[in-house]
Design a protein around this motif. Structure first.
Motif, PDB file in Angstrom:
ATOM      1  N   UNK A 110     -10.589   7.242 103.249  1.00  0.00           N
ATOM      2  CA  UNK A 110      -9.148   7.131 103.481  1.00  0.00           C
ATOM      3  C   UNK A 110      -8.852   7.138 104.979  1.00  0.00           C
ATOM      4  N   UNK A 111      -8.523   5.991 105.498  1.00  0.00           N
ATOM      5  CA  UNK A 111      -8.136   5.846 106.896  1.00  0.00           C
ATOM      6  C   UNK A 111      -6.769   5.171 106.933  1.00  0.00           C
ATOM      7  N   UNK A 112      -5.794   5.841 107.535  1.00  0.00           N
ATOM      8  CA  UNK A 112      -4.457   5.269 107.646  1.00  0.00           C
ATOM      9  C   UNK A 112      -4.371   4.483 108.946  1.00  0.00           C
ATOM     10  N   UNK A 113      -3.821   3.288 108.881  1.00  0.00           N
ATOM     11  CA  UNK A 113      -3.671   2.458 110.070  1.00  0.00           C
ATOM     12  C   UNK A 113      -2.206   2.101 110.259  1.00  0.00           C
ATOM     13  N   UNK A 114      -1.832   1.881 111.502  1.00  0.00           N
ATOM     14  CA  UNK A 114      -0.454   1.525 111.806  1.00  0.00           C
ATOM     15  C   UNK A 114      -0.300   1.254 113.285  1.00  0.00           C
ATOM     16  N   UNK A 115       0.941   1.282 113.727  1.00  0.00           N
ATOM     17  CA  UNK A 115       1.235   1.033 115.132  1.00  0.00           C
ATOM     18  C   UNK A 115       2.012   2.224 115.692  1.00  0.00           C
ATOM     19  N   UNK A 116       1.669   2.622 116.893  1.00  0.00           N
ATOM     20  CA  UNK A 116       2.439   3.604 117.653  1.00  0.00           C
ATOM     21  C   UNK A 116       2.866   2.902 118.933  1.00  0.00           C
ATOM     22  N   UNK A 155      -5.313   4.636 114.254  1.00  0.00           N
ATOM     23  CA  UNK A 155      -6.049   5.009 113.047  1.00  0.00           C
ATOM     24  C   UNK A 155      -5.986   6.526 112.905  1.00  0.00           C
ATOM     25  N   UNK A 156      -5.733   7.011 111.694  1.00  0.00           N
ATOM     26  CA  UNK A 156      -5.622   8.443 111.439  1.00  0.00           C
ATOM     27  C   UNK A 156      -6.504   8.798 110.248  1.00  0.00           C
ATOM     28  N   UNK A 157      -7.309   9.862 110.407  1.00  0.00           N
ATOM     29  CA  UNK A 157      -8.222  10.260 109.341  1.00  0.00           C
ATOM     30  C   UNK A 157      -8.664  11.693 109.556  1.00  0.00           C
ATOM     31  N   UNK A 158      -9.203  12.291 108.517  1.00  0.00           N
ATOM     32  CA  UNK A 158      -9.736  13.652 108.630  1.00  0.00           C
ATOM     33  C   UNK A 158     -11.031  13.639 109.441  1.00  0.00           C
ATOM     34  N   UNK A 159     -11.088  14.501 110.441  1.00  0.00           N
ATOM     35  CA  UNK A 159     -12.275  14.593 111.284  1.00  0.00           C
ATOM     36  C   UNK A 159     -13.504  14.938 110.461  1.00  0.00           C
ATOM     37  N   UNK A 160     -13.349  15.872 109.534  1.00  0.00           N
ATOM     38  CA  UNK A 160     -14.484  16.295 108.703  1.00  0.00           C
ATOM     39  C   UNK A 160     -15.047  15.127 107.905  1.00  0.00           C
ATOM     40  N   UNK A 161     -14.155  14.283 107.366  1.00  0.00           N
ATOM     41  CA  UNK A 161     -14.622  13.134 106.588  1.00  0.00           C
ATOM     42  C   UNK A 161     -15.491  12.214 107.445  1.00  0.00           C
ATOM     43  N   UNK A 162     -15.025  11.925 108.666  1.00  0.00           N
ATOM     44  CA  UNK A 162     -15.794  11.041 109.539  1.00  0.00           C
ATOM     45  C   UNK A 162     -17.125  11.671 109.926  1.00  0.00           C
ATOM     46  N   UNK A 163     -17.107  12.944 110.312  1.00  0.00           N
ATOM     47  CA  UNK A 163     -18.335  13.601 110.771  1.00  0.00           C
ATOM     48  C   UNK A 163     -19.371  13.642 109.653  1.00  0.00           C
ATOM     49  N   UNK A 164     -18.959  14.010 108.455  1.00  0.00           N
ATOM     50  CA  UNK A 164     -19.908  14.068 107.337  1.00  0.00           C
ATOM     51  C   UNK A 164     -20.481  12.683 107.030  1.00  0.00           C
TER      52      UNK A 164
END
Length: 202
Positions: free
Chosen positions: A168-174, A180-189
């Motif tokens: 689950x990675x949320x994408x958008x514009x700022x 891109x926004x995501x849980x750090x733990x998810x990416x690291x694992x």
């Protein structure tokens, strides 16, 4: 937020053609040591604005400091190991433990420091040596510490793409920036598993 200051290091590693080799010794003799209150970051206007924002705290690593603000700021920034500055005993481990989110703002996974943390956890991690001045026993000295090596485009974009497709990675514009926004733990694992497979001996 990363608040790196890569020029608080040995000038031979700067890769700056404006700095001539014959200047190195003079620079080494006069380069100021890192000060978490005054040393600027080279990470851009947003990182520098956050560094100087009221209440922001900064970890005490000469090259790869981290800034934080809010109720967990002190806990995140209090300890920052000089060795493997994106590994265990650093704010990156603390953010993992806190189930923090990572926001990539205008950059891709090739600039994601949490991937260095993920790689630091595997036996065959890629390493280098970092050299910088510190105050030790009241004296200014140069020290050399083991560190994570630069990815140089080898893996971070690949594992980031695989992660974005699988999790689950949320994408958008700022503003005008892709985000891109995501849980750090998810990416690291996810990335730790990738590096265990990819960086295995042979």
């Amino acid at each position: 937020m990363p608040a790196e200051s890569p020029y608080v290091s040995d000038p031979s590693t700067w890769n700056d053609p404006r700095v001539l080799p014959e200047w190195y010794e003079t620079i080494r003799e006069n380069l100021p040591v890192f000060d978490p209150l005054t040393t600027p970051t080279t990470m851009g206007a947003i990182a520098e604005a956050f560094r100087t924002f009221p209440g922001t705290q900064r970890s005490n690593h000469p090259l790869v400091s981290v800034c934080a603000n809010g109720r967990n700021a002190e806990g995140i920034t209090k300890h920052h190991a000089l060795e493997f500055c994106e590994g265990e005993g650093t704010p990156f481990e603390k953010l993992y433990d806190l189930d923090a989110y990572t926001l990539l703002l205008g950059v891709g996974f090739n600039r994601c420091s949490s991937l260095h943390y993920a790689e630091s956890l595997v036996p065959n991690r890629r390493t280098t040596q970092s050299r910088f001045p510190i105050i030790q026993n009241g004296k200014r000295v140069w020290v050399e510490k083991p560190d994570m090596a630069h990815d140089n485009g080898a893996h971070f974009q690949v594992v980031g793409k695989q992660f974005a497709e699988a999790r689950a990675v949320r994408s958008g514009r700022v503003g005008n920036a892709d985000a891109l926004l995501f849980l750090t733990r998810d990416l690291v694992d996810f990335a730790e598993s990738y590096f265990l497979r990819t960086l295995a001996p042979g």
